[in-house]
Motif scaffolding. Structure first.
Motif, mmCIF file in Angstrom:
data_model
loop_
_atom_site.group_PDB
_atom_site.id
_atom_site.type_symbol
_atom_site.label_atom_id
_atom_site.label_comp_id
_atom_site.label_asym_id
_atom_site.label_seq_id
_atom_site.Cartn_x
_atom_site.Cartn_y
_atom_site.Cartn_z
ATOM 1 N N MET A 164 -47.749 14.751 26.116
ATOM 2 C CA MET A 164 -46.718 13.886 26.640
ATOM 3 C C MET A 164 -46.107 13.073 25.504
ATOM 4 O O MET A 164 -46.798 12.429 24.743
ATOM 5 C CB MET A 164 -47.334 12.954 27.692
ATOM 6 C CG MET A 164 -46.510 11.713 27.913
ATOM 7 S SD MET A 164 -47.281 10.446 28.928
ATOM 8 C CE MET A 164 -47.867 9.324 27.685
ATOM 9 N N ALA A 165 -44.801 13.105 25.417
ATOM 10 C CA ALA A 165 -44.078 12.259 24.472
ATOM 11 C C ALA A 165 -43.666 10.986 25.206
ATOM 12 O O ALA A 165 -43.260 11.033 26.365
ATOM 13 C CB ALA A 165 -42.852 12.976 23.946
ATOM 14 N N GLU B 111 -41.466 7.418 21.294
ATOM 15 C CA GLU B 111 -41.438 8.563 20.377
ATOM 16 C C GLU B 111 -40.072 9.248 20.382
ATOM 17 O O GLU B 111 -39.554 9.629 19.328
ATOM 18 C CB GLU B 111 -42.549 9.548 20.731
ATOM 19 C CG GLU B 111 -43.934 9.029 20.411
ATOM 20 C CD GLU B 111 -45.055 9.868 21.006
ATOM 21 O OE1 GLU B 111 -46.162 9.851 20.421
ATOM 22 O OE2 GLU B 111 -44.848 10.525 22.062
ATOM 23 N N VAL B 112 -39.472 9.389 21.554
ATOM 24 C CA VAL B 112 -38.133 9.983 21.647
ATOM 25 C C VAL B 112 -37.117 9.075 20.950
ATOM 26 O O VAL B 112 -36.267 9.545 20.186
ATOM 27 C CB VAL B 112 -37.732 10.226 23.125
ATOM 28 C CG1 VAL B 112 -36.263 10.600 23.245
ATOM 29 C CG2 VAL B 112 -38.609 11.303 23.739
ATOM 30 N N PHE B 113 -37.213 7.788 21.198
ATOM 31 C CA PHE B 113 -36.302 6.816 20.586
ATOM 32 C C PHE B 113 -36.425 6.841 19.061
ATOM 33 O O PHE B 113 -35.421 6.935 18.344
ATOM 34 C CB PHE B 113 -36.606 5.430 21.149
ATOM 35 C CG PHE B 113 -35.676 4.351 20.688
ATOM 36 C CD1 PHE B 113 -34.312 4.418 20.930
ATOM 37 C CD2 PHE B 113 -36.172 3.237 20.035
ATOM 38 C CE1 PHE B 113 -33.454 3.413 20.515
ATOM 39 C CE2 PHE B 113 -35.322 2.223 19.616
ATOM 40 C CZ PHE B 113 -33.963 2.312 19.857
ATOM 41 N N GLN C 155 -39.877 1.769 30.009
ATOM 42 C CA GLN C 155 -40.626 1.013 29.017
ATOM 43 C C GLN C 155 -40.933 1.948 27.849
ATOM 44 O O GLN C 155 -40.992 3.170 28.023
ATOM 45 C CB GLN C 155 -41.937 0.490 29.610
ATOM 46 C CG GLN C 155 -41.744 -0.404 30.830
ATOM 47 C CD GLN C 155 -41.003 -1.680 30.483
ATOM 48 O OE1 GLN C 155 -41.297 -2.327 29.493
ATOM 49 N NE2 GLN C 155 -40.024 -2.033 31.311
ATOM 50 N N LEU C 156 -41.165 1.391 26.684
ATOM 51 C CA LEU C 156 -41.463 2.205 25.504
ATOM 52 C C LEU C 156 -42.680 3.102 25.702
ATOM 53 O O LEU C 156 -42.737 4.207 25.191
ATOM 54 C CB LEU C 156 -41.667 1.311 24.278
ATOM 55 C CG LEU C 156 -40.415 0.656 23.725
ATOM 56 C CD1 LEU C 156 -40.776 -0.347 22.631
ATOM 57 C CD2 LEU C 156 -39.455 1.698 23.184
ATOM 58 N N LEU D 57 -40.316 11.875 30.193
ATOM 59 C CA LEU D 57 -39.713 12.552 31.350
ATOM 60 C C LEU D 57 -39.048 11.553 32.297
ATOM 61 O O LEU D 57 -38.138 11.912 33.048
ATOM 62 C CB LEU D 57 -40.762 13.373 32.096
ATOM 63 C CG LEU D 57 -41.329 14.571 31.326
ATOM 64 C CD1 LEU D 57 -42.439 15.243 32.116
ATOM 65 C CD2 LEU D 57 -40.218 15.558 30.992
ATOM 66 N N LYS D 58 -39.472 10.302 32.235
ATOM 67 C CA LYS D 58 -38.878 9.266 33.073
ATOM 68 C C LYS D 58 -37.404 9.050 32.716
ATOM 69 O O LYS D 58 -36.615 8.613 33.559
ATOM 70 C CB LYS D 58 -39.677 7.972 32.918
ATOM 71 C CG LYS D 58 -39.400 6.951 33.986
ATOM 72 C CD LYS D 58 -40.400 5.814 33.948
ATOM 73 C CE LYS D 58 -40.089 4.805 35.035
ATOM 74 N NZ LYS D 58 -41.006 3.672 35.015
ATOM 75 N N LEU D 59 -37.021 9.387 31.489
ATOM 76 C CA LEU D 59 -35.626 9.253 31.068
ATOM 77 C C LEU D 59 -34.702 10.173 31.863
ATOM 78 O O LEU D 59 -33.526 9.869 32.041
ATOM 79 C CB LEU D 59 -35.480 9.556 29.571
ATOM 80 C CG LEU D 59 -36.104 8.540 28.616
ATOM 81 C CD1 LEU D 59 -36.195 9.112 27.213
ATOM 82 C CD2 LEU D 59 -35.320 7.239 28.645
#
Length: 157
Positions: A1-2, A6-8, A33-34, A39-41
């Protein structure tokens, strides 16, 4: 899981302005939240106008330092520089090697491939390499056309 963080971080490090500002907007609106799974994005209802404004203003300062290459006197050799603009790269090149024979070219596509640094044996893409540079503009090295080997004479980072 990222995670969202990490994506930011990845988007900022690799100059993905649209993605970085999109994630920033979602965080600033407290929609994620950070520490959340990235996947929540996918479930966020984004305000495209607000994100476009952030991108236009470049709120995160993404892409300020770019990669420029300049042809050397030996036609198949190029010098690589990190700078905010072509004039900075040109001036640094003139100090090191004299007036260039070719144009100053913004070479973003060369940030991605793995580069081999001949002096250290390090293999790294230039996005990751740029993270360790503390002063800009800076000379990165010289490379022969079509090769991914950089030669840095007397340069330490």
């Amino acid at each position: 899981m990222a995670t969202v963080k990490e994506v930011f971080d990845y988007a900022i490090e690799t100059d993905l302005s649209g993605l970085a500002h999109r994630v920033y907007w979602a965080i600033s609106q407290q929609l994620v939240q950070l520490s959340d799974d990235s996947l929540k994005l996918d479930a966020v209802d984004y305000d495209e106008n607000a994100i476009s404004n952030l991108i236009e203003k470049n709120m995160l300062g993404i892409g300020k330092v770019k990669l420029f290459v300049i042809q050397m006197l030996q036609k198949e050799w190029y010098s690589f520089y990190f700078a905010e603009n072509s004039l900075e790269a040109y001036q640094l090149h003139c100090k090191r090697f004299g007036k260039p024979t070719g144009k100053v070219v913004h070479a973003e596509r060369l940030m991605i491939p793995q580069m081999h640094f001949a002096d250290s044996g390090q293999e790294i893409n230039l996005y990751d390499y740029r993270k360790n540079v503390v002063e800009f503009p800076t000379f990165i090295g010289n490379a022969k056309a079509g090769e991914h080997v950089l030669y840095r004479l007397g340069v330490s980072v």
